[in-house]
Design an enzyme around this catalytic site. Structure first.
Site, PDB file in Angstrom:
ATOM      1  CG  ASP A   1      -9.254   2.238  -1.367  1.00  0.00           C
ATOM      2  OD1 ASP A   1      -8.242   1.959  -2.035  1.00  0.00           O
ATOM      3  OD2 ASP A   1      -9.274   2.225  -0.124  1.00  0.00           O
TER       4      ASP A   1
ATOM      5  CG  ASP B   1      -2.336   0.521   0.865  1.00  0.00           C
ATOM      6  OD1 ASP B   1      -2.456   1.373  -0.036  1.00  0.00           O
ATOM      7  OD2 ASP B   1      -3.320   0.116   1.529  1.00  0.00           O
TER       8      ASP B   1
END
Length: 441
Positions: A248, A193
């Site tokens: 996202d 991430d």
């Protein structure tokens, strides 16, 4: 719909092209790579001059990551979309069991990926990551062994920053130690991430973990989750096996306000990913985020459009729902063998939007080449009412004289074909010069 007695998600029709088609797949994983579409000549095989421009792969594979993985997009499950931080080893084991019992694993969903929140909030006295003793008391190695015994693969999560997004220890400046630890546990996949990145350029932060993973001697799929901030499609092909092109995803068809949100609707996510189609191919894939199918925020038609477009775009098919408790409709969508075959096609060319019309371009044609001289075409109705969508041969890069035979209609279609599509639904078509079949509602 039914095909050979089996219910499938989309209206799926195979056509017979009236002329022979030919393209050649040539793939390597290091150095210069020949174009995925090769051997095409204008006027030959039913193609027009525009075919290679429409389905360009000119930006693919200059220096692909040489770990031999990701020849087709990854398939599996990830914990985040449904469970977020509410995970534990029991959930992971039961998910692995469910992938087997539902038949999903047999279809290719083999990665069982643990997202954020698996680790303790601090490293141990030796500077090592440690699993949260409350939620993963048996440790990750035991969990990997459990998953491997079922013929599945285990994925784990870390961050190219000081902390993960849920403020657990990140791997920035700990790449070598963490990669060796993951390898010792038997990890097969790393999602990496982008939180708490200290403002360091991602082109500097992501390659060290690539090198650390490769140096372990264990093959681990390297999934970059950089959110598309610095256009990773431009540089990540030599770093990872897939790279996020967007923020996202949100479990919604379309959000009214997205500018102030880091969560994107499914339709917006698809559009953002489409921009980078020419950069993807075997070894490295554009990633518009995980599937939301089955999480309840969209309708049945919207979910099957979601699944079909992700498959056509050669996106990773990572299930994001609770596979232990799926509805019949969710299982129907996720187990569609024909749509999965589009995603896993060995030619590996990302399909893309080739035509749109209607209000705000809501009547859309998406398409992409497949192996075996075939083309997949999706008619996607993003309008609020049912409508007929027509795909012209020019949009598909075919000569106007190319004929397409449908065994349910007398005569051949020439220059275009169309079908009526319900609101927010899609119809998927396959053109092939060899076989004809049709599924019925």
């Amino acid at each position: 719909m039914r095909l050979m007695g089996k219910k499938i998600t989309c209206y799926f029709v195979s056509f017979l092209l009236g002329s022979s088609l030919s393209w050649v797949l040539k793939v390597a994983f290091a150095g210069s790579i020949a174009p995925l579409l090769q051997g095409y000549e204008e006027g030959s095989y039913g193609y027009s001059r525009s075919f290679n421009n429409i389905f360009s792969t000119s930006n693919y594979g200059i220096f692909q990551l040489n770990n031999g993985l990701a020849r087709t997009p990854q398939m599996g499950w990830n914990s985040w979309n449904f469970f977020a931080c509410n995970i534990n080893e029991t959930v992971i084991k039961e998910t692995a069991d469910a992938l087997i019992s539902t038949g999903l694993a047999e279809l290719g969903y083999v990665y069982v990926n643990i997202d954020d929140c698996w680790s303790s909030t601090k490293r141990d006295s030796k500077g090592q990551l440690i699993p949260d003793p409350k939620t993963f008391p048996s440790g990750i190695k035991a969990l990997a062994d459990y998953v491997h015994e079922k013929g599945l693969k285990l994925g784990i999560y870390s961050d190219a920053g000081a902390f993960t997004c849920e403020v657990r220890p990140g791997s920035l400046f700990h790449e070598k130690d963490d990669a060796e630890l993951f390898a010792s546990w038997g990890v097969d996949y790393l999602k990496y991430d982008n939180c708490f990145n200290l403002g360091i350029n991602p082109k500097e932060r992501y390659p060290p973990m690539r090198d650390a993973l490769n140096s372990t001697g264990r093959k681990m799929f390297y999934s970059l989750c950089e959110w598309g901030v610095d256009d990773p499609a431009l540089w990540a092909g030599k770093v990872g096996n897939s790279w996020r092109t967007t923020d996202d995803i949100n479990d919604s068809w379309a959000r009214l306000i997205e500018l102030c949100s880091l969560l994107l609707s499914m339709t917006t996510t698809a559009d953002l990913n489409d921009k980078w189609a020419s950069y993807a191919g075997p070894g490295g894939w554009n990633d518009p985020d995980m599937l939301e199918v089955g999480n309840g925020g969209m309708t049945y038609h919207e979910y099957r459009a979601h699944f079909s477009i992700w498959a056509l775009m050669k996106a990773p098919l990572l299930i994001g729902c609770d596979v232990r408790n799926m509805t019949a409709e969710t299982i129907e969508i996720l187990t569609n063998k024909e749509i999965i075959a589009v995603n896993q096609d060995p030619l590996g060319i990302q399909g893309r939007k080739v035509y749109s019309t209607g209000t705000d371009g809501c009547l859309q044609v998406w398409a992409g080449p497949l192996s075996g001289h075939r083309i997949v075409v999706a008619l996607w109705n993003r309008c609020s009412k049912a409508a007929t969508i027509t795909a012209g041969w020019d949009a598909l890069g075919l000569e106007s004289s190319t004929s397409v035979s449908r065994k349910d209609i007398m005569g051949d279609a020439v220059a275009s074909f169309g079908a009526r599509v319900d609101a927010h639904d899609c119809l998927i078509f396959i053109f092939t010069p060899q076989s004809v079949y049709r599924s019925e509602i």
